[in-house]
Design a protein around this motif. Structure first.
Motif, PDB file in Angstrom:
ATOM      1  N   LYS A 303       0.225  -1.076  -0.212  1.00  0.00           N
ATOM      2  CA  LYS A 303      -0.335  -0.374  -0.057  1.00  0.00           C
ATOM      3  C   LYS A 303       1.062   1.346  -0.175  1.00  0.00           C
ATOM      4  CE  LYS A 303      -2.309  -1.296   3.554  1.00  0.00           C
ATOM      5  NZ  LYS A 303      -3.362  -2.093   4.755  1.00  0.00           N
ATOM      6  N   ASP A 304       0.176   2.341  -0.901  1.00  0.00           N
ATOM      7  CA  ASP A 304       0.922   3.693  -0.350  1.00  0.00           C
ATOM      8  C   ASP A 304       0.943   4.608   1.005  1.00  0.00           C
ATOM      9  OD1 ASP A 304      -1.374   6.322  -0.588  1.00  0.00           O
ATOM     10  OD2 ASP A 304      -1.642   3.953  -1.264  1.00  0.00           O
ATOM     11  N   PRO A 305       2.095   4.633   1.185  1.00  0.00           N
ATOM     12  CA  PRO A 305       1.967   5.779   2.769  1.00  0.00           C
ATOM     13  C   PRO A 305       1.058   5.818   3.057  1.00  0.00           C
ATOM     14  CG  PRO A 305       3.838   6.157   1.697  1.00  0.00           C
ATOM     15  CD  PRO A 305       3.064   5.722   0.270  1.00  0.00           C
ATOM     16  N   ALA A 306      -0.208   7.103   2.334  1.00  0.00           N
ATOM     17  CA  ALA A 306      -1.453   6.850   2.910  1.00  0.00           C
ATOM     18  C   ALA A 306      -2.418   6.121   2.776  1.00  0.00           C
ATOM     19  CB  ALA A 306      -1.737   8.558   2.081  1.00  0.00           C
ATOM     20  N   GLY A 307      -2.426   5.093   1.835  1.00  0.00           N
ATOM     21  CA  GLY A 307      -3.168   3.764   2.311  1.00  0.00           C
ATOM     22  C   GLY A 307      -4.223   4.275   1.667  1.00  0.00           C
ATOM     23  N   LEU A 308      -4.117   4.573   0.768  1.00  0.00           N
ATOM     24  CA  LEU A 308      -5.258   4.997  -0.116  1.00  0.00           C
ATOM     25  C   LEU A 308      -5.371   3.701  -1.139  1.00  0.00           C
ATOM     26  CD1 LEU A 308      -4.281   8.678  -1.519  1.00  0.00           C
ATOM     27  CD2 LEU A 308      -5.959   7.451   0.588  1.00  0.00           C
ATOM     28  N   PHE A 309      -4.697   2.880  -2.133  1.00  0.00           N
ATOM     29  CA  PHE A 309      -4.135   2.052  -2.805  1.00  0.00           C
ATOM     30  C   PHE A 309      -3.667   0.909  -2.534  1.00  0.00           C
ATOM     31  CE2 PHE A 309      -4.180   0.699  -7.205  1.00  0.00           C
ATOM     32  CZ  PHE A 309      -4.811   0.432  -7.922  1.00  0.00           C
TER      33      PHE A 309
END
Length: 317
Positions: A303-309
């Protein structure tokens, strides 16, 4: 099925008419999202991905680039990358362009024949050593893929899995497992559940590109199905359905009206909508369960650091 060149006719006028009559005769009214992708629809979708509100493409591309060195199985040699819904090679090239890429063949499956032809021509120039096999087909239908090598990886980026309801997503993954064969791998990209404050602007950009994309579906019906939709009498609407965890896209009639299509009259009430697309936003756990239902086991999840994808590396059971 594709002909010897890899291309096959798809979405004839009869197909478009049949899909439109079936969907607009239903209650509530619907149209299949495959009808979005005529030439203008493809162009508008690429414009959507460049809008500042549309975080999905930027986030997935950045994540793919960061994990690419570690996502290919160690024993892959002379491998085949099979992209489902791939009329644009930009994400596949993150894997194909690597100096150590194991992929010698790229199979791309999509309904957009013109876009596939253009992609084929581009890759012939940029990757002369790569075997490129475009297949014009609806990947939701049973597929007989070309003869493939022993090392195979399915590729389904862009969160297209979210356009399928959970049961259809499971069926697609099960069919892909059969098409790819035993011991295949699968790389799945998925937009994750998050606040509607982030989600809704991505489907209702300030520049109005998504609205133009949605309304272009009616323009296509006017051209190919003999309809007389007045585009100014419909408006684009995107909404969050929290119960079903999905974004819904609709075309809403701004007044009571009649539309003619293929010799039929279709009545619209003021405020009545045509439901044109869903985009489900699942949690990581829900996506792993959907994959397991289709016969795949998650090996790794990034996952990307912001947890978007999320990007899910799956292995066929």
């Amino acid at each position: 099925m594709p002909n010897d060149t890899g291309f096959a006719p798809h979405d004839t006028r009869a197909d478009v008419v049949d899909a439109a009559i079936t969907g607009l005769s239903a209650s509530p009214k619907t149209l299949p999202p495959t009808l979005f992708y005529d030439d203008e629809g493809c162009r508008l979708f690429y414009e959507i991905t460049r809008q500042p509100e549309y975080y999905l493409t930027r986030t997935e591309t950045s994540l793919l680039r960061s994990i690419a060195p570690g996502l290919i199985p160690d024993d892959f040699r002379d491998a085949v990358l099979v992209e489902f819904g791939g009329s644009d090679e930009s994400k596949a090239r993150i894997l194909l362009d690597r100096p150590d890429t194991p992929f010698q063949t790229y199979v791309s499956i999509d309904v957009a024949e013109v876009a596939l032809r253009a992609m084929h021509d581009r890759l012939e120039i940029s990757h002369p050593g790569l075997t490129v096999v475009p297949v014009v087909a609806d990947f939701m239908q049973p597929l007989r893929l070309p003869a493939l090598g022993s090392a195979r990886m399915g590729f389904f980026p862009g969160s297209t899995i979210g356009n399928l309801d959970p049961a259809a997503a499971t069926r697609f993954l099960a069919a892909a497992r059969v098409s790819l064969g035993a011991d295949a791998w699968f790389l799945l990209g998925a937009d994750l559940r998050k606040s509607p404050k982030i989600l809704l602007p991505a489907y209702n950009d300030a520049a109005g590109v998504t609205a133009a994309f949605n309304l272009n579906l009616l323009r296509r019906l006017n051209r190919e199905a003999g309809a007389d939709f007045q585009l100014g009498e419909f408006r684009h609407a995107a909404m969050w359905n929290d119960r079903d965890s999905r974004i819904e896209m609709h075309l809403v009639s701004v007044r009571e009206q009649m539309v003619h299509l293929a010799g039929r009259t279709i009545d619209f009430r003021e405020g009545e909508s045509i439901h044109t697309e869903n985009s489900y936003k699942h949690t990581e756990q829900r996506l792993v369960a959907i994959a397991r239902g289709g016969g795949w086991e998650a090996q790794r999840v990034w996952k990307d650091p912001a947890g978007l994808f999320g990007i899910f590396l799956l292995r066929g059971g």
